[in-house]
Design a protein around this motif. Structure first.
Motif, short mmCIF file in Angstrom:
data_model
loop_
_atom_site.label_atom_id
_atom_site.label_comp_id
_atom_site.label_asym_id
_atom_site.label_seq_id
_atom_site.Cartn_x
_atom_site.Cartn_y
_atom_site.Cartn_z
N ALA A 148 0.87 -1.36 0.08
CA ALA A 148 0.10 0.04 0.01
C ALA A 148 0.96 1.25 -0.17
O ALA A 148 0.44 2.31 0.55
CB ALA A 148 -0.83 0.04 1.09
N CYS A 149 1.92 1.06 -0.84
CA CYS A 149 3.00 2.22 -0.42
C CYS A 149 4.03 2.17 -1.94
O CYS A 149 5.06 1.44 -1.71
CB CYS A 149 3.91 2.48 0.72
SG CYS A 149 4.72 3.86 0.76
N TYR A 150 3.56 2.31 -2.83
CA TYR A 150 4.11 2.30 -4.30
C TYR A 150 5.46 2.99 -4.17
O TYR A 150 5.62 4.16 -3.59
CB TYR A 150 3.24 2.53 -5.55
CG TYR A 150 2.32 1.91 -5.65
CD1 TYR A 150 2.49 0.44 -6.30
CD2 TYR A 150 0.96 1.94 -5.47
CE1 TYR A 150 1.40 -0.30 -6.84
CE2 TYR A 150 -0.16 1.06 -5.66
CZ TYR A 150 0.20 0.04 -6.45
OH TYR A 150 -0.62 -0.95 -6.65
N PRO A 151 6.51 2.37 -4.83
CA PRO A 151 7.81 3.16 -5.08
C PRO A 151 7.40 4.50 -6.04
O PRO A 151 6.84 4.17 -7.04
CB PRO A 151 8.67 2.32 -5.42
CG PRO A 151 7.88 1.25 -6.10
CD PRO A 151 6.72 1.02 -5.39
N GLU A 152 8.07 5.57 -5.66
CA GLU A 152 7.53 6.70 -6.39
C GLU A 152 8.93 7.77 -6.59
O GLU A 152 9.79 7.93 -5.72
CB GLU A 152 6.49 7.44 -5.64
CG GLU A 152 7.03 8.08 -4.56
CD GLU A 152 5.72 8.84 -3.65
OE1 GLU A 152 6.09 9.92 -3.01
OE2 GLU A 152 4.59 8.44 -3.86
N ALA A 153 8.66 8.63 -7.52
CA ALA A 153 9.59 10.01 -7.50
C ALA A 153 8.45 10.89 -7.48
O ALA A 153 7.02 10.74 -7.73
CB ALA A 153 10.21 9.99 -8.85
N THR A 154 8.36 12.26 -7.55
CA THR A 154 7.57 13.31 -7.33
C THR A 154 7.82 14.40 -8.33
O THR A 154 8.97 14.88 -8.12
CB THR A 154 7.42 13.87 -5.94
OG1 THR A 154 7.11 12.65 -5.16
CG2 THR A 154 6.07 14.72 -5.93
N LEU A 155 6.87 14.90 -9.20
CA LEU A 155 7.00 15.92 -9.73
C LEU A 155 6.25 16.93 -9.23
O LEU A 155 4.98 17.20 -8.92
CB LEU A 155 6.37 15.99 -11.12
CG LEU A 155 6.74 17.01 -12.13
CD1 LEU A 155 8.41 17.35 -12.50
CD2 LEU A 155 6.13 16.85 -13.50
N LEU A 156 7.09 18.18 -8.39
CA LEU A 156 6.14 19.37 -7.60
C LEU A 156 6.33 20.36 -8.57
O LEU A 156 7.37 20.77 -9.04
CB LEU A 156 7.15 19.69 -6.46
CG LEU A 156 7.48 18.40 -5.57
CD1 LEU A 156 8.49 17.94 -5.46
CD2 LEU A 156 7.11 19.05 -3.98
#
Length: 311
Positions: A294-302
């Motif tokens: 319930a916590c996918y690996p991610e990057a973030t585009l802010l």
């Protein structure tokens, strides 16, 4: 047979299925999170920051490597790497290759404890007991007992050669068209390498935007940045909790921040001031606990946008 070593077969089967899903699928099901943060001066064009964190690269992780390559297609204005790139001392060349397309863009970085030291095999339950006891594994400025030293200087040299700003207890600047972006960073508070007194004083008035960057979002650091009036703090370290309970969220954060802020955008208040805080859930795991739930690996585009005018 109705039980296996005292555990009902149905429960054992469900547990095995959950572990298979968490390790075999979700830990490699990479995602991009997109958020907006209103922190820019009025009339400023939006800025797009790509935050990557907690890659924890192990040699041979080709799918992760290919996914990181694709992020360059987002063409961000700049990249912020919030540390823990390694989970294998031999993986530095592969990390630099994976991030190579992103290093074509302006960027900045801080390191986490796993950049300096190799991972150790530990009981995962210790994270829960640490949360209960209030002890979160800090070790002062001494080497972690029995830990392998990673070749972090090779990683640093690769980032520096690409022109990324090293924010280890210091400040850096990026010139983006007509905008001056100041970044103030700290070394990892998780192993007490942070030296806030070396960067204290708040944003430089000559900068159009000032951001704070740190690996682990410990409260003492968040308080200091917020009291100094940084509008946005970027951090990683928590893995978003890594194993989250649906409809509840993270159980642990591996630091003293509350689980409700283990990932995503929130706010922090100190001395009458408020900052936005973004904590990346990261895109990797410690090599000895390669599971996510319930916590996918991610990057973030802010996407940074102008501040909202009060009504």
């Amino acid at each position: 047979m109705r039980a296996l070593y005292g555990v009902p077969l149905g429960i054992a089967a469900a547990g095995a299925a959950a572990i298979t899903y968490a390790a075999g699928y979700e830990a490699r099901a990479f995602r991009l999170r997109r958020i907006e943060v209103p922190v820019l001066p009025s009339g400023t064009r939006p800025l797009r920051i790509l935050q990557v964190s907690d890659i924890h690269f192990v040699s041979g992780q080709r799918k992760k490597q290919r996914w990181l390559h694709t992020l360059a297609g987002l063409r961000p204005d700049f990249v912020v790497n919030t540390g823990d790139n390694l989970s294998d001392p031999s993986a530095v060349p592969e990390v630099l290759d994976a991030l190579g397309p992103l290093m074509q863009f302006p960027g900045a970085y801080v390191f986490g404890s796993n950049d300096y030291y190799g991972p150790q095999l530990r009981n995962p339950a210790r994270y829960i007991t640490a949360r209960i006891s209030g002890k979160h594994g800090t070790n002062g400025n001494k080497p972690i007992t029995g830990a392998l030293h990673n070749p972090w200087t090779d990683l640093r040299d690769g980032f520096d050669t690409a022109g990324w700003a090293n924010l280890t207890n210091t400040r850096g600047r990026l010139k983006l068209d007509d905008l001056e972006v100041e970044l103030t960073g700290l070394d990892d508070p998780h192993i007490k390498r942070d030296r806030y007194e070396e960067v204290a004083g708040g944003p430089d008035a000559s900068a159009d935007l000032s951001l704070a960057v740190v690996h682990a979002p410990y409260l003492r650091v968040l308080d200091a940045f917020t009291a100094d009036r940084y509008p946005l703090i970027l951090a990683g370290h928590t893995h978003g909790g890594q194993l989250r309970v649906p409809f509840h969220g993270a159980l642990v954060t591996n630091c003293d921040i509350d689980p409700d802020r283990a990932r995503g955008l929130s706010t922090h208040e100190a001395e009458g001031h408020r900052s936005y805080l973004h904590v990346s859930a990261g895109c990797g795991t410690n090599r000895y606990t390669p599971v996510r739930f319930a916590c996918y690996p991610e990057a973030t585009l802010l996407t940074l946008t102008p501040r909202r005018s009060p009504r």
